[in-house]
Design an enzyme around this catalytic site. Structure first.
Site, mmCIF file in Angstrom:
data_model
loop_
_atom_site.group_PDB
_atom_site.id
_atom_site.type_symbol
_atom_site.label_atom_id
_atom_site.label_comp_id
_atom_site.label_asym_id
_atom_site.label_seq_id
_atom_site.Cartn_x
_atom_site.Cartn_y
_atom_site.Cartn_z
ATOM 1 N N CYS A 555 0.855 -1.193 0.000
ATOM 2 C CA CYS A 555 0.000 0.000 0.000
ATOM 3 C C CYS A 555 0.892 1.244 0.000
ATOM 4 O O CYS A 555 1.993 1.233 0.546
ATOM 5 C CB CYS A 555 -0.904 0.009 1.231
ATOM 6 S SG CYS A 555 -2.000 1.449 1.308
ATOM 7 N N ASP A 557 0.506 3.730 1.702
ATOM 8 C CA ASP A 557 0.496 4.317 3.046
ATOM 9 C C ASP A 557 1.922 4.597 3.546
ATOM 10 O O ASP A 557 2.797 3.721 3.483
ATOM 11 C CB ASP A 557 -0.210 3.352 3.998
ATOM 12 C CG ASP A 557 -0.597 4.018 5.299
ATOM 13 O OD1 ASP A 557 -1.797 4.073 5.599
ATOM 14 O OD2 ASP A 557 0.319 4.504 6.009
ATOM 15 N N ARG A 559 3.106 4.644 6.282
ATOM 16 C CA ARG A 559 3.572 3.903 7.459
ATOM 17 C C ARG A 559 3.989 2.469 7.128
ATOM 18 O O ARG A 559 4.270 1.689 8.023
ATOM 19 C CB ARG A 559 2.456 3.895 8.511
ATOM 20 C CG ARG A 559 2.102 5.293 8.998
ATOM 21 C CD ARG A 559 0.735 5.328 9.648
ATOM 22 N NE ARG A 559 -0.331 4.982 8.704
ATOM 23 C CZ ARG A 559 -1.613 4.880 9.046
ATOM 24 N NH1 ARG A 559 -1.976 5.075 10.297
ATOM 25 N NH2 ARG A 559 -2.513 4.588 8.139
ATOM 26 N N HIS A 611 -2.202 -4.024 4.877
ATOM 27 C CA HIS A 611 -1.973 -3.643 6.279
ATOM 28 C C HIS A 611 -3.300 -3.347 6.956
ATOM 29 O O HIS A 611 -4.214 -2.813 6.325
ATOM 30 C CB HIS A 611 -1.018 -2.448 6.379
ATOM 31 C CG HIS A 611 -1.577 -1.165 5.824
ATOM 32 N ND1 HIS A 611 -1.937 -0.113 6.612
ATOM 33 C CD2 HIS A 611 -1.852 -0.800 4.546
ATOM 34 C CE1 HIS A 611 -2.392 0.871 5.836
ATOM 35 N NE2 HIS A 611 -2.347 0.478 4.590
ATOM 36 N N CYS A 614 -6.055 0.050 6.868
ATOM 37 C CA CYS A 614 -5.788 0.656 5.553
ATOM 38 C C CYS A 614 -6.916 1.627 5.160
ATOM 39 O O CYS A 614 -8.093 1.258 5.153
ATOM 40 C CB CYS A 614 -5.660 -0.442 4.504
ATOM 41 S SG CYS A 614 -5.318 0.202 2.858
HETATM 42 CO CO CO Z 1 -3.287 1.351 3.043
#
Ligand code: CO
Length: 734
Positions: A555, A557, A559, A611, A614
């Site tokens: 992803c 993302d 993090r 994750h 998400c």
């Molecule tokens: Co995500």
């Protein structure tokens, strides 16, 4: 050609109705009767020619009688008053040139509809006495309380619309009564049975014609005569009055001119706006051109000794009802008034007022139809109340005062709606609070916005999106400015988007942003030095080429950095990231990455890493629409759909979301295995192996889902691209 015939017929109908209206209004204005006829002729021939309105008819206006009466009382002489009329016309031309006519678009809709309904009711109530032969009040008067001049003979003595109706009942004139009611019946019969067969002939013309003939047939006891008939005065050159130019030195003249110019402009614009709404062809009248036309008309009317002119709804409505199709009808109606004055006086003077009253009542009933009330009540209080107030106010005062009261009430509701309307929406996701400002953010939204701002937690990010806001109240801007200063203390990062006044980030913020950016570059510098210290050949080796072991699909993302969570050196992971780690076969980017890593880099492992928590999955799980992202996260919605039975067993919402994220990752693993590129490589080399992972933001731990897909048994044969998997057994498990 048919249209021309229609226009000629309707122009005659309007002309016949206009004559007694012009006379009645002149009487009610306290001016020579001929001044009304002159205004009628100019209103038709001159304004009709210059105006761009297709249906409006102009002439002396009942709505101006009070103002004219008062003006003549102030100025004393009619010729001085005419000077003011000419000046009023000049002012209207200036208004048009200054393009102030567009302001008429601001008239609230319920006020205009209320005005139409009120005029309809006024026609019914004011014309009823004339219909039954009680011709005490001047023809065409619209105000509720009668002045002395509104009465044909004798004083007004507290007379009003209702008392007049009462008195009319008490003194029914059998002849007029008969003519009036049978004319009205004939009008309805014509609409019902004849209008389709003779579309060119307006019912009003038939009714008036039949009334004139019928009156001759009636016996001497019943035949109406005298004050119950139209009475055009003789036009003689010596009864023409002209403006007194000496009055130009009289300051009062200018005040009267300004009053007339303002009131006549408002009434004209209201009338054309209202008629535009009734126009079956939905044609629109340009308001500034209308002001010019009205101005020219008033200059000429004043010069010839006529009353001030406006566009008038009653005659316009008669015009429309009589089948007018273009402005030819309005122009011709002026010509007919002129012809009637010059050569047809005897013919016109044989018309019973009761028949004309029937024409007006017929139009009035159409205008005041209860369906208007029903329609307005469907629209809710904010439309219904101003509408009803406008109707009542016009009925019990006069047009102008009524319009003013209606507009004030309407404005109140408009302000109230602005208050009720949401000025913004708040969306929270974790550490980010988003405030989306709507089109209008007003003072009324300040209090709620302030409490939302107070609730933003310290250390978080606040995003204020003003990209769709058209107007933001200054008080609200001040509030935002103030909060910006406080936010620094609470360590809240504020991002302003699309708010012009706010886009100038404070210098401190700008400096912080720049510093953060420069840190990236200085970090790089430090890293390069560290690497070289540990391994002087590090970058030389890197530059030779890559031989990664893993394709990592994760992803976007921030993090979930692939190398960091797996503590991997550069050169090990070939990475593709997108929102919610979706494997879409339509995604050229991912498909290219896949082909390159399988065919050229020959990676032994492909990892799909989702994750928990998400945002992309959350977007897919909500029923809110996010625009383009909806299409992107569609595969996740599909996963939910396909696993309904399993998901229904999980009560806890959090657990359910975690399971969906796992199922989604497994589905993406299958997607990869369904590509010919991967199947070919597996057939040939037995690799890559495809794994499904979920990373837990809260613990930092990776969960291996042990994806175990048997290409031969688990994939439908349609996904077996030319390869026989029976020979080569285990392919996609760990
Ligand atoms: Co995500």
């Amino acid at each position: 050609m048919a249209n021309l015939k229609k226009d000629i017929a309707s122009s005659i109908a309007v002309g016949l109705v206009a004559i007694p209206l012009c006379l009645g209004i002149a009487h009610a204005s306290g001016t020579p009767l001929i001044s009304g006829l002159i205004a009628g002729i100019v209103g038709g021939l001159v304004i009709g020619s210059f105006s761009k309105s297709h249906l409006a008819v102009s002439g002396p206006a009942a709505g101006l009688t009070t103002i004219v009466l008062a003006a003549i009382a102030t100025l004393k002489d009619f010729d001085v008053f005419l000077t003011a009329v000419v000046l009023a016309g000049v002012l209207q031309v200036l208004f048009g040139k200054m393009r102030v006519g567009g302001l008429s678009r601001l008239f609230p809709s319920p006020v205009i509809k209320g005005m139409l309904s009120a005029i309809g009711l006024i026609l019914i109530m004011k014309q009823f006495p004339h219909l039954v032969g009680f011709d005490k009040e001047s023809f065409g008067v619209e105000e509720f309380f009668d002045t002395d001049k509104d009465i044909e003979s004798g004083g007004s003595q507290g007379l009003n619309t209702f008392r007049m109706i009462g008195l009319a009942f008490a003194s029914l004139e059998p002849g007029a009564f008969t003519i009036g009611l049978s004319s009205l019946a004939l009008l309805y019969f014509w609409d019902w049975k004849m209008a389709k067969r003779f579309p060119i002939i307006p019912g009003s013309l038939v009714a008036v014609g039949v009334a004139v003939l019928g009156n001759q047939v009636l016996g001497p006891g019943l035949r109406v005569a005298g004050k119950h008939l139209v009475k055009i005065p003789e036009l003689r050159p010596d009864n023409f009055v002209h403006p007194n130019w000496g009055a130009l030195s009289n300051p009062q003249v200018y005040l009267v001119a300004l009053t007339i110019a303002l009131v006549a402009s408002v009434e004209s614009l209201l009338s054309v706006e209202a008629l535009d709404r009734l126009d079956p062809q939905n044609r629109r009248t340009p308001p500034n051109a209308e002001l010019l036309a009205q101005g020219i008309g008033n200059i000429i009317s004043g010069l010839l000794g006529g009353l001030p002119i406006t566009a008038v709804i009653v005659r316009g409505s008669v015009n429309l009802a009589a089948g007018a199709t273009s402005k030819r009808s309005a122009i011709l109606h002026g010509a007919w008034i002129l012809v009637a004055c010059l050569g047809l006086r005897n013919g016109i003077n044989a018309i019973p007022l009761a028949a004309l009253a029937a024409v007006l009542v017929h139009v009035g009933i159409k205008m005041a139809h209860p369906k208007n009330l029903k329609e307005m009540s469907k629209r809710g209080w904010s439309q219904l109340v101003p509408y009803v107030v406008t109707v009542l106010a016009i009925l019990f005062t006069d047009l102008l005062i009524g319009i003013c009261i209606g507009t004030v009430v309407s404005a109140f509701f408009i302000l109230r709606n602005l208050h009720v309307a949401k000025g913004f929406t708040v969306h929270k996701s974790g550490l980010i609070t988003q405030i989306k400002l709507h089109q209008e953010v007003t003072f009324f939204h300040k209090v709620r916005l302030s409490s939302v701002l107070e609730a933003v937690p310290a250390g978080s990010v606040l995003e204020i999106d003003g990209s769709e806001a058209r107007t933001i109240d200054h008080d609200v801007l001040d509030l935002l400015e103030l909060f910006k200063a406080q936010a620094a203390h609470k360590n809240i990062e504020i991002i302003f988007g699309g708010i012009s006044l706010m886009e100038s980030f404070s210098e401190k913020q700008m400096a912080a942003m720049q510093a953060e950016y420069e840190t990236l570059l200085s970090n790089n510098q430090a890293w390069v030095e560290e690497c070289q210290k540990e391994d002087p050949q590090y970058f030389e080796r890197m530059a030779i080429g890559q031989k990664p072991t893993f394709l990592f699909i994760g992803c976007s993302d921030s993090r979930v950095p692939a190398e960091v969570i797996t503590r991997t050196e550069a050169g090990k992971l070939f990475v593709h990231r997108n929102i919610a780690n979706v494997v879409s076969l339509h995604d050229m980017n991912l498909m290219s990455v896949l082909q390159y890593s399988v065919e050229h880099l020959v990676v032994p492992h492909i990892i799909v890493c989702g994750h928990y928590g998400c945002g992309g999955v959350r977007a897919a799980l909500s029923s809110q629409s996010f625009g383009l992202i909806d299409n992107w996260v569609h595969p996740i919605k599909k996963v939910v759909d396909e696993h309904q039975a399993e998901l229904a067993l999980i009560a806890d919402a959090d657990q359910k979301e975690r399971r969906i994220i796992e199922l989604h990752v497994l589905a993406q693993v299958r997607q990869i295995l369904k590509t010919p590129v991967v199947q070919k490589s597996i057939q040939k080399l037995g690799i890559p192996r495809v794994h499904g992972w979920v990373y837990d933001l809260a613990t930092g731990k990776i969960k291996d889902l042990k994806a175990d897909v048997n290409l031969q048994d688990d994939l439908h044969p349609v996904f077996h691209y030319e390869y026989d998997f029976q020979k080569k057994a285990p392919v996609a498990q760990n």
